[in-house]
Design a protein around this motif. Structure first.
Motif, mmCIF file in Angstrom:
data_model
loop_
_atom_site.group_PDB
_atom_site.id
_atom_site.type_symbol
_atom_site.label_atom_id
_atom_site.label_comp_id
_atom_site.label_asym_id
_atom_site.label_seq_id
_atom_site.Cartn_x
_atom_site.Cartn_y
_atom_site.Cartn_z
ATOM 1 N N ASP A 75 13.402 16.569 0.156
ATOM 2 C CA ASP A 75 12.382 15.927 0.007
ATOM 3 C C ASP A 75 12.864 14.400 0.212
ATOM 4 N N VAL A 76 13.829 14.019 -0.407
ATOM 5 C CA VAL A 76 14.263 12.535 -0.208
ATOM 6 C C VAL A 76 14.577 12.236 1.229
ATOM 7 N N ASP A 79 17.562 16.820 -3.672
ATOM 8 C CA ASP A 79 16.404 17.172 -3.197
ATOM 9 C C ASP A 79 16.010 16.846 -1.758
ATOM 10 N N VAL A 94 13.287 13.730 3.799
ATOM 11 C CA VAL A 94 11.955 13.557 4.426
ATOM 12 C C VAL A 94 11.516 12.152 4.186
ATOM 13 N N ASP A 95 11.471 11.824 2.958
ATOM 14 C CA ASP A 95 10.640 10.319 2.820
ATOM 15 C C ASP A 95 11.635 9.546 3.346
#
Lengths: 138, 138, 138
Positions: free
Chosen positions: A58-59, A56, A61-62
């Motif tokens: 998003d990981v 993912d 980004v986080d």
């Protein structure tokens, strides 16, 4: 058997980037190693390497959010001449590390299903990054 | 001499756990190595490995406190589908690292008197964790 | 070829200290290695090793600032008998790591231009620190 190769990873934006495929493609000798080890070493102090989730985006980004929280830009740093992103970049680089060691078995990197290699670019404008990849095995 | 073995560490509660004895017992070949190296590599991205104090269990409790402070659950994460403990788990895993390298000398791991190997379980319900242990030496 | 040597780094003040020259001078065999690896391993749990910027001493000062922010002394620690600097020292040690792996090529450590080896002393009065340095290569 030892193999060592130095090459550049192209410049990336600040953040965390999957580079597993680039590394593996640069080291075709991995498939000749029955049992061994691969090191990836980055020759810089404001970018780093780590192993984390490969699925993912998003990981990644986080990761940037969390590392900016752990090492903020607004601490009372003395070394500020290279910009507010520089000193936090050094500290983040040491938290993640300059070196990865990945076991090799039966001609393959023994990464877990969800593991990938990240280039961690901690500078706003970091440029290309040089890595030394070394394989040792039998 | 190369030896490599993959096995599972049983599921643990969220927190930091001493596993030195389990690792050493799984690798009896350590005592045949005059000079060498052992790698322990965890094939997961929300659990990790580190070396730290092996005596007072309170140290492991405080590790959990400190890591929750460094990587809090209430940051504005995007990757939240797997629960509030998941994204911090990934970041903590990279701060601690997926790989340990321990020197071997005269048939023993050259850990310091107070050093032990920790399994760092960063998830609330992480399950069993797979490790690859590799020994290289002469 | 394997070479392993254990020795002490003299006591340092709390903070981050360049020790590249000390390590290299202790391991003259580096120049006999065409391709290989050097590990530096610290046998303690409240001091650590990292690779970072070798030029501006201010960077090392700011490392102390940033790590004190990431792992403050005033969290509700249980393990407090050894003083308020002790528990944060353990956590910082795991964030930085007990082990460095540096590739060797053509008889030299393949550090980048700006990379140096830091001894990270996380205690107020840490004393001398023992390291095990291991070289493997051909």
């Amino acid at each position: 058997m030892w193999v060592q190769r130095t090459f550049q990873l192209p410049a990336r934006s600040r953040g965390f980037h999957l580079v597993t495929r680039t590394i593996v493609d640069a080291m075709p000798e991995i498939d000749q190693v029955q049992t061994g080890m691969m090191q990836v070493f980055i020759q810089h102090t404001s970018a780093s390497l780590t192993i984390n989730e490969n699925a993912d985006p998003d990981v990644r980004v986080d990761f940037e959010t969390a590392m900016n929280h752990a090492v903020p830009e607004d601490l009372p740093y003395v070394h500020t001449l290279e910009g507010p992103d520089d000193m936090p970049a050094h500290v983040k680089a040491s938290m993640m590390g300059a070196s990865l060691m990945v076991p090799i078995g039966s001609g393959k990197l023994m990464l877990g299903t969800w593991q990938g290699i990240y280039l961690c670019e901690h500078r706003d404008h970091g440029g290309a990054r040089r890595v030394v990849v070394t394989i040792n095995g039998e």
